[in-house]
Design a protein around this motif. Structure first.
Motif, PDB file in Angstrom:
ATOM      1  N   MET A 100       0.871  -1.182   0.000  1.00 30.05           N
ATOM      2  CA  MET A 100       0.000   0.000   0.000  1.00 30.05           C
ATOM      3  C   MET A 100       0.901   1.223   0.000  1.00 30.05           C
ATOM      4  O   MET A 100       1.876   1.276   0.752  1.00 30.05           O
ATOM      5  N   THR A 101       0.565   2.191  -0.815  1.00 32.72           N
ATOM      6  CA  THR A 101       1.431   3.347  -0.991  1.00 32.72           C
ATOM      7  C   THR A 101       0.596   4.492  -1.558  1.00 32.72           C
ATOM      8  O   THR A 101      -0.620   4.479  -1.496  1.00 32.72           O
ATOM      9  N   THR A 102       1.273   5.440  -2.122  1.00 34.05           N
ATOM     10  CA  THR A 102       0.605   6.491  -2.871  1.00 34.05           C
ATOM     11  C   THR A 102       1.428   6.766  -4.118  1.00 34.05           C
ATOM     12  O   THR A 102       2.554   6.305  -4.242  1.00 34.05           O
ATOM     13  N   LEU A 103       0.833   7.501  -5.036  1.00 40.76           N
ATOM     14  CA  LEU A 103       1.520   7.834  -6.283  1.00 40.76           C
ATOM     15  C   LEU A 103       1.891   9.303  -6.283  1.00 40.76           C
ATOM     16  O   LEU A 103       1.108  10.154  -5.861  1.00 40.76           O
ATOM     17  N   VAL A 104       3.066   9.567  -6.774  1.00 40.76           N
ATOM     18  CA  VAL A 104       3.560  10.929  -6.921  1.00 40.76           C
ATOM     19  C   VAL A 104       3.123  11.428  -8.295  1.00 40.76           C
ATOM     20  O   VAL A 104       3.339  10.757  -9.303  1.00 40.76           O
ATOM     21  N   ASP A 105       2.499  12.592  -8.340  1.00 39.12           N
ATOM     22  CA  ASP A 105       2.046  13.192  -9.595  1.00 39.12           C
ATOM     23  C   ASP A 105       1.309  12.199 -10.491  1.00 39.12           C
ATOM     24  O   ASP A 105       1.691  11.985 -11.643  1.00 39.12           O
ATOM     25  N   PRO A 106       0.231  11.595  -9.986  1.00 35.73           N
ATOM     26  CA  PRO A 106      -0.476  10.607 -10.822  1.00 35.73           C
ATOM     27  C   PRO A 106      -1.131  11.281 -12.024  1.00 35.73           C
ATOM     28  O   PRO A 106      -1.613  12.410 -11.933  1.00 35.73           O
ATOM     29  N   PRO A 107      -1.130  10.593 -13.149  1.00 28.43           N
ATOM     30  CA  PRO A 107      -1.813  11.146 -14.319  1.00 28.43           C
ATOM     31  C   PRO A 107      -3.322  11.135 -14.086  1.00 28.43           C
ATOM     32  O   PRO A 107      -3.832  10.434 -13.208  1.00 28.43           O
ATOM     33  N   GLU A 108      -4.024  11.893 -14.874  1.00 33.25           N
ATOM     34  CA  GLU A 108      -5.474  11.999 -14.720  1.00 33.25           C
ATOM     35  C   GLU A 108      -6.188  10.674 -14.994  1.00 33.25           C
ATOM     36  O   GLU A 108      -7.178  10.345 -14.355  1.00 33.25           O
ATOM     37  N   ASN A 109      -5.681   9.923 -15.950  1.00 37.94           N
ATOM     38  CA  ASN A 109      -6.326   8.661 -16.347  1.00 37.94           C
ATOM     39  C   ASN A 109      -5.493   7.467 -15.912  1.00 37.94           C
ATOM     40  O   ASN A 109      -4.748   6.893 -16.697  1.00 37.94           O
ATOM     41  N   LEU A 110      -5.637   7.086 -14.653  1.00 38.36           N
ATOM     42  CA  LEU A 110      -4.939   5.900 -14.162  1.00 38.36           C
ATOM     43  C   LEU A 110      -5.589   4.647 -14.729  1.00 38.36           C
ATOM     44  O   LEU A 110      -6.787   4.630 -14.984  1.00 38.36           O
ATOM     45  N   GLN A 111      -4.769   3.591 -14.889  1.00 41.95           N
ATOM     46  CA  GLN A 111      -5.280   2.305 -15.338  1.00 41.95           C
ATOM     47  C   GLN A 111      -4.569   1.204 -14.572  1.00 41.95           C
ATOM     48  O   GLN A 111      -3.347   1.297 -14.335  1.00 41.95           O
ATOM     49  N   CYS A 112      -5.320   0.177 -14.194  1.00 44.74           N
ATOM     50  CA  CYS A 112      -4.686  -0.979 -13.583  1.00 44.74           C
ATOM     51  C   CYS A 112      -3.671  -1.535 -14.572  1.00 44.74           C
ATOM     52  O   CYS A 112      -3.894  -1.529 -15.776  1.00 44.74           O
ATOM     53  N   GLY A 113      -2.546  -1.974 -14.059  1.00 39.75           N
ATOM     54  CA  GLY A 113      -1.497  -2.520 -14.907  1.00 39.75           C
ATOM     55  C   GLY A 113      -0.439  -1.515 -15.313  1.00 39.75           C
ATOM     56  O   GLY A 113       0.542  -1.884 -15.954  1.00 39.75           O
ATOM     57  N   MET A 114      -0.623  -0.242 -14.958  1.00 41.74           N
ATOM     58  CA  MET A 114       0.371   0.772 -15.325  1.00 41.74           C
ATOM     59  C   MET A 114       1.702   0.453 -14.651  1.00 41.74           C
ATOM     60  O   MET A 114       1.736   0.092 -13.474  1.00 41.74           O
ATOM     61  N   PRO A 115       2.811   0.604 -15.382  1.00 42.57           N
ATOM     62  CA  PRO A 115       4.126   0.368 -14.773  1.00 42.57           C
ATOM     63  C   PRO A 115       4.520   1.533 -13.864  1.00 42.57           C
ATOM     64  O   PRO A 115       4.272   2.699 -14.184  1.00 42.57           O
ATOM     65  N   LEU A 116       5.128   1.196 -12.759  1.00 47.92           N
ATOM     66  CA  LEU A 116       5.525   2.176 -11.752  1.00 47.92           C
ATOM     67  C   LEU A 116       6.966   1.952 -11.340  1.00 47.92           C
ATOM     68  O   LEU A 116       7.514   0.864 -11.507  1.00 47.92           O
ATOM     69  N   GLU A 117       7.559   3.002 -10.745  1.00 43.69           N
ATOM     70  CA  GLU A 117       8.875   2.853 -10.124  1.00 43.69           C
ATOM     71  C   GLU A 117       8.871   3.597  -8.798  1.00 43.69           C
ATOM     72  O   GLU A 117       8.168   4.593  -8.623  1.00 43.69           O
TER      73      GLU A 117
END
Length: 137
Positions: A100-117
């Protein structure tokens, strides 16, 4: 955000999780590995496969996939009152464990499966927390 309130919400540093928190300060996301070689997070006193008690911490690659997320609109935690609405993400690390975390500067259109670092936010002299950002092609 009130960093002191956030720090009070974090789990205490213990002998069991010290390597994880030292890793975040060093810019590494560390996972615990036991006899079976299965990575685990959060830490555990036994290997979930072998029930062995020997383990080591290893740096993870820092890559993950967005599994799910929610946007919090309620002021459940005073530390986040200034940030409502805020995003809570559930990510799967490349190595397998979920976090569990949060995203920095998430894009407006999130989608499951998006690659993260992973990225780290230092919230005090001795604490940094892992967050993730979307990997742009």
């Amino acid at each position: 955000m009130d960093n002191q309130q956030l720090i009070e919400m974090l789990p205490p540093v213990t002998e069991a999780n010290r390597d994880f928190w030292e890793g975040t300060l060093a810019g590494e996301l560390r996972l615990q590995y036991g006899d079976s070689g299965t990575p685990r997070f959060p830490e555990s006193p036994v290997d979930p496969v072998t029930l062995g008690t020997d383990f080591e911490w290893r740096a993870a690659g820092g890559r993950a996939t967005l599994w799910s997320w929610i946007v919090m609109h309620q002021k459940y935690f005073p530390a986040f009152a200034d940030e409502v609405p805020y995003l809570v993400a559930f990510v799967q690390l490349e190595e397998g464990p979920y976090l569990m975390t949060t995203l920095v500067d998430p894009p407006e259109n999130l989608q499951c499966g998006m690659p993260l670092e992973v990225v780290f936010e230092q919230v005090s002299e001795d604490r940094a927390i892992p967050k993730f950002k979307v990997v742009t092609p």
